[in-house]
Design an enzyme around this catalytic site. Structure first.
Site, short mmCIF file in Angstrom:
data_model
loop_
_atom_site.label_atom_id
_atom_site.label_comp_id
_atom_site.label_asym_id
_atom_site.label_seq_id
_atom_site.Cartn_x
_atom_site.Cartn_y
_atom_site.Cartn_z
N GLU A 72 -8.00 47.86 24.77
CA GLU A 72 -7.59 47.81 23.77
C GLU A 72 -8.65 47.48 22.36
OE1 GLU A 72 -3.12 45.65 24.47
OE2 GLU A 72 -5.23 44.01 24.55
N ARG A 111 -16.69 34.90 8.28
CA ARG A 111 -16.71 34.43 9.66
C ARG A 111 -17.82 33.24 9.63
NH1 ARG A 111 -18.76 37.52 13.21
NH2 ARG A 111 -17.15 36.91 14.71
N CYS A 136 -17.09 27.39 -4.56
CA CYS A 136 -17.00 25.66 -3.78
C CYS A 136 -16.78 24.95 -2.32
CB CYS A 136 -15.98 25.00 -5.30
SG CYS A 136 -16.46 25.57 -6.96
C1 LIG Z 1 -7.64 40.81 18.67
C2 LIG Z 1 -7.09 42.09 20.78
C3 LIG Z 1 -7.38 42.54 21.07
C4 LIG Z 1 -8.88 43.04 20.26
O1 LIG Z 1 -10.26 42.08 20.36
P1 LIG Z 1 -11.75 42.73 19.53
O2 LIG Z 1 -12.93 41.61 20.49
O3 LIG Z 1 -11.49 42.68 19.11
O4 LIG Z 1 -11.50 43.91 20.95
C5 LIG Z 1 -7.59 43.18 21.79
N1 LIG Z 1 -5.89 42.83 22.44
C6 LIG Z 1 -5.70 41.79 21.75
C7 LIG Z 1 -3.70 41.55 23.15
C8 LIG Z 1 -5.66 41.30 20.41
O5 LIG Z 1 -5.16 40.64 20.64
#
Ligand SMILES: *Cc1c(COP(=O)(O)O)cnc(C)c1O
Length: 445
Positions: A295, A336, A368
């Protein structure tokens, strides 16, 4: 990475260019993002403007796919759409074959709006509401990653009520330190995420007993911006142990969702190498006979985006020789640095600026808040009011985290392809910021 480093810790422009091969200076056109002319975009669309490169997104996605093909490992890629869920980004990745990792009902609808097949959608998140779970079942998402026993029971009840089977994985908290910023670490026992490793088998067994659940396996996601292999190696080892023990109990495990978190080069970190990830997964998980998922969010989208901004004025507070360069982007656009002390590379855009002497400066926004600071003690060619700068690696967790604080409208967004660009989001109008506001208790005659 601390935004407030002193100049000695900041990399030179040359180091920054070395780490960012997609950026080059053309003597006439100025800074190019792949082939896209950033001076032209800033002048025509205005500033601040987010730029996302279709070419870079596509190249990065393909690099991941190829790495797994090279290892002959079957891995499905679920793009974590929270990193950048713009429909244009989702459409591009969906056409490349990506599925989606979502964390809310809104993201589910977003993924569907981009024509991502429900079977390729995985629903993660520590606090899904009943309404969101119902939507997920109604749309037949491929997988729901359950993060607690309480959620498991709630989902079983809802699925029974809807007469649906809920395909689930248990998200396990492996208690592994991802070695990243504390606000983006998610796999430690002290974090709110996942089911404790020690309880995994007990709850997985319960998942088999509860009605209307179809347990598929386990999921793990230990954090974000991870640039070493060690945390993954540890987490995968723990998952192999867990899967083996689970199978020994006679329960089938068909899926292991390995999460995201692959790091990129902001400063001088070495970005996660897809081939190394693939070979680690192959060696650790290759013999499990299991469907693997990843993911990634940041790794795909981060380096594909930059934020263009224009200098409003230079200001010297007398205390410090380094001037404040006040730009028209702020923490409401890119939060960020304020939120995680994140370090972003900054480059001048126009060709002419590259001829200027270099000075040490601070780059700040007009909001601000003292936290509205993008960089301290940077060595940059002297910037004058009207000059354009690019804030690098803002394709992930950039525009999606924007707000309208200080009544500053959402910035425009463009997508580039080759030397072309197209607006994918119009700059928000000032009036649109309050169009849904209601003034109550007005006297009527
Ligand atoms: C945020 C998240 C990701 C992605 O994370 P990255 O650091 O952007 O790759 C993948 N899986 C879950 C469950 C997340 O919460």
């Amino acid at each position: 990475m601390n935004a407030f480093k002193n100049s000695l810790d900041n990399p030179s422009l040359q180091t920054l260019f070395n780490g960012h091969p997609d950026l080059q200076v053309d003597q006439n056109k100025g800074l190019l993002f792949k082939e896209a002319n950033l001076t032209e975009i800033a002048n025509q669309v205005g500033t601040p403007t987010w730029v996302i490169s279709a070419d870079i997104l596509q190249t990065r996605y393909r690099r991941l796919v190829e790495a797994f093909i090279n290892e002959q490992l079957n891995v499905s890629i679920h793009y974590a759409i929270k990193a950048n869920g713009h429909l244009a980004v989702l459409d591009l990745l969906a056409k490349e074959g990506a599925g989606a990792d979502i964390v809310s009902g809104g993201e589910l609808k977003r993924a569907l709006a981009a024509n991502i097949a429900p079977a390729k959608i995985c629903f993660s998140g520590v606090g899904k509401t009943e309404e969101e779970l119902r939507l997920a079942l109604q749309e037949h998402v491929g997988q729901i990653n359950v993060e607690s026993r309480e959620e498991l029971q709630m989902l079983s009840r809802i699925a029974q009520d809807m007469n649906e089977m809920a395909p689930i994985c248990l998200r396990i908290n492996p208690d592994v330190d991802a070695g990243t910023h504390h606000k983006i670490t998610t796999g430690l026992a002290e974090n709110k995420f996942g089911i404790a490793y020690q309880q995994a088998i007990e709850i997985y067994t319960e998942a088999h007993q509860l009605p209307n659940l179809k347990p598929l396996g386990y999921a793990v996601h230990i954090g974000s911006q991870i640039t070493t292999q060690t945390p993954y190696r540890k987490a995968f080892s723990r998952m192999v142990e867990l899967i083996t023990q689970t199978r020994e109990k006679g329960l089938s495990v068909e899926v292991l969702d390995c999460g995201g978190g692959f790091g990129i080069t902001y400063f001088n970190e070495k970005e996660s190498n897809p081939q190394q990830i693939a070979s680690l997964m192959k060696s650790k998980l290759g013999s499990l006979n299991i469907q693997l998922y990843i993911e990634p969010g940041r790794w795909l989208a981060g380096p594909a985006g930059i934020l263009l901004s224009r200098v409003i004025l230079r200001k010297n507070n007398g205390q410090d020789a380094a001037p404040f360069i006040i730009i028209d982007a702020a923490m409401n656009d890119l939060i960020r640095p304020t939120l995680y002390e994140a370090w972003h590379g900054i480059l001048p855009v126009e060709a002419s600026t590259y001829k200027n002497n270099v000075e040490e400066c601070h780059i700040v926004g007009p909001v601000c808040e003292s936290g509205d600071t993008f960089a301290r003690y940077r060595q940059l060619p002297i910037l004058q009011p009207g000059n354009i700068i690019a804030i690098l690696d803002t394709g992930a967790y950039g525009s999606v985290m924007s707000s309208t604080y200080n009544a500053r409208p959402f910035a425009a967004q463009v997508m580039t392809k080759g030397d072309q660009y197209t607006i994918i989001q119009q700059r928000q109008s000032i009036e649109a910021m309050w169009e849904n506001e209601i003034i109550p208790f007005q006297k009527t005659k």
